[in-house]
Design an enzyme around this catalytic site. Structure first.
Site, PDB file in Angstrom:
ATOM      1  N   TYR A 257     -17.936 -36.109   1.145  1.00 11.25           N
ATOM      2  CA  TYR A 257     -18.847 -36.659   0.137  1.00 11.25           C
ATOM      3  C   TYR A 257     -18.095 -37.625  -0.761  1.00 11.25           C
ATOM      4  CZ  TYR A 257     -22.253 -33.238   1.624  1.00 11.25           C
ATOM      5  OH  TYR A 257     -23.144 -32.515   2.369  1.00 11.25           O
ATOM      6  N   TYR A 258     -18.793 -38.675  -1.151  1.00 11.39           N
ATOM      7  CA  TYR A 258     -18.165 -39.734  -1.943  1.00 11.39           C
ATOM      8  C   TYR A 258     -18.759 -39.824  -3.340  1.00 11.39           C
ATOM      9  CZ  TYR A 258     -15.755 -41.222   2.212  1.00 11.39           C
ATOM     10  OH  TYR A 258     -14.918 -41.243   3.305  1.00 11.39           O
TER      11      TYR A 258
END
Lengths: 177, 177
Positions: free
Chosen positions: B36-37
Site C-alpha cells: 500500500y502506498y
C-alpha cells in the site's frame, strides 16, 4: 537504463531510401495514442517529468503501457530516465490516475514504423497535426550515454539527416505550442 | 461496479466443514503480497482511499495488479468503488508510483483460498501477523448493494459465522494498529 533519443523533422521517402541503402531491417508499423497527464501536486512542465498511458495498435492487437519519464539528464540530447510497465487495460489505468487526481492534458496520435540499424532503433513517425519526424534511439546504462549519443548523431548523418536539426521539444510540447 | 465485502475472524477448519456441507466449490489457493502506498498530496487515512500494488503467486505463476480503492460508500459493509488493472511488472509499477512521490506504507502478506457459493466468493485468508479470517464478497451495480450485503450476512450465518463479528478495518489498518 537511460533512453538516448535524437529526433529531427525529415521527409520519410528520402529516409526510407537511405535506410534501404544502409541495410536497415524494417520492423512493425503501429498506431500509437499517448495520453499525457497533469499531476495534482507537481507542475510537470516545470519539473520536466511526464506521465503517459500509451495505447498501441499493431494489426488487430492492442497493447497498453504506463510510463514515467524523469527530467532530462543531458542538455545535448533528450536523455531521460524512463520507467515503464505494460498494463492490461488502458482505460482502467487512466481511471486510476484520474481517481488519484491526475488529469489528461493531451493525446498525441501517430503512425510509427520501426527500423533496426545495428544497436539502434530508427523510427519514422507520422504525427497527427505535426507531420513527419525521424527518431534514433537506444537504451544504455548511464556510463554509456555520451558515446551512444555521439553514435546516434553519426547514424543520422549516414541517413542524410543533420543532427543540428535536432528538436528537443516532445511531440506533446510541439502540439501544445 | 461496487464490491460488497464482509469480513469476520474465523477458525478455518470449522468454516471448511460448513463450506463442504453447503456444497461450496473450492477454487485456487494463492499467496498475495499487497504493498500500500501513501500519497504525496492527500492523506489516504483521512480520505479513506487506498492505492495498492498486489503480487499474486499461484503455483509457479506470478501476476500483479494495480488497484485504487475509493472511500467507503456504505457504513454497514465495506463497500467501495474499486478500479483495477493488471500490470506486467509489479516492481516497475511500484517504481513509477515512487517516482511520482507516492511512498510504500506497508505490505500485507496472506495465503488466500477461494470458494464459490452461488454468486458469492468466500475467501479464507491466513494473514501474516494477524491470523485467520473469512471474507464473503461479490461485485454488484450500485442499485444492488443493499440486497447483496443482506445476502452476504445470510451466507455468513449459513457458514456458522456471526455477521455481528464483522470487522470493517482493513488488514492494512489492523497491521498498523
Amino acid at each position: 537504463m537511460y533512453e538516448v533519443e535524437v529526433k529531427v523533422p525529415a521527409d520519410h521517402d528520402a529516409v526510407r531510401d537511405a535506410l534501404a541503402a544502409a541495410g536497415a531491417e524494417e520492423g512493425a508499423t503501429v498506431e500509437q495514442a499517448d495520453t499525457y497527464y497533469d499531476a495534482p501536486h507537481r507542475d510537470f512542465a516545470s519539473t520536466d517529468e511526464a506521465l503517459r498511458v500509451r495505447r498501441v495498435r499493431t494489426g488487430d492487437t492492442e497493447d497498453a503501457r504506463l510510463t514515467y519519464k524523469g527530467p532530462k539528464v543531458d542538455t545535448r540530447s533528450k536523455t531521460r530516465e524512463e520507467i515503464e510497465t505494460g498494463v492490461e487495460d488502458a482505460d482502467d489505468a487512466g481511471a486510476i490516475l484520474e481517481a488519484l487526481g491526475f488529469s489528461p492534458a493531451a493525446t498525441v496520435r501517430k503512425r510509427r514504423t520501426y527500423f533496426a540499424v545495428g544497436e539502434y532503433a530508427v523510427v519514422l513517425d507520422d504525427v497527427a497535426g505535426l507531420g513527419e519526424y525521424v527518431e534514433v534511439e537506444r537504451e544504455v546504462p548511464a556510463a554509456d550515454v555520451d558515446d551512444a549519443r555521439d553514435a546516434a548523431y553519426e547514424l543520422l548523418e549516414t541517413l542524410g539527416l543533420d543532427p543540428a536539426d535536432q528538436i528537443r521539444t516532445s511531440y506533446l510540447g510541439l502540439l501544445l505550442e
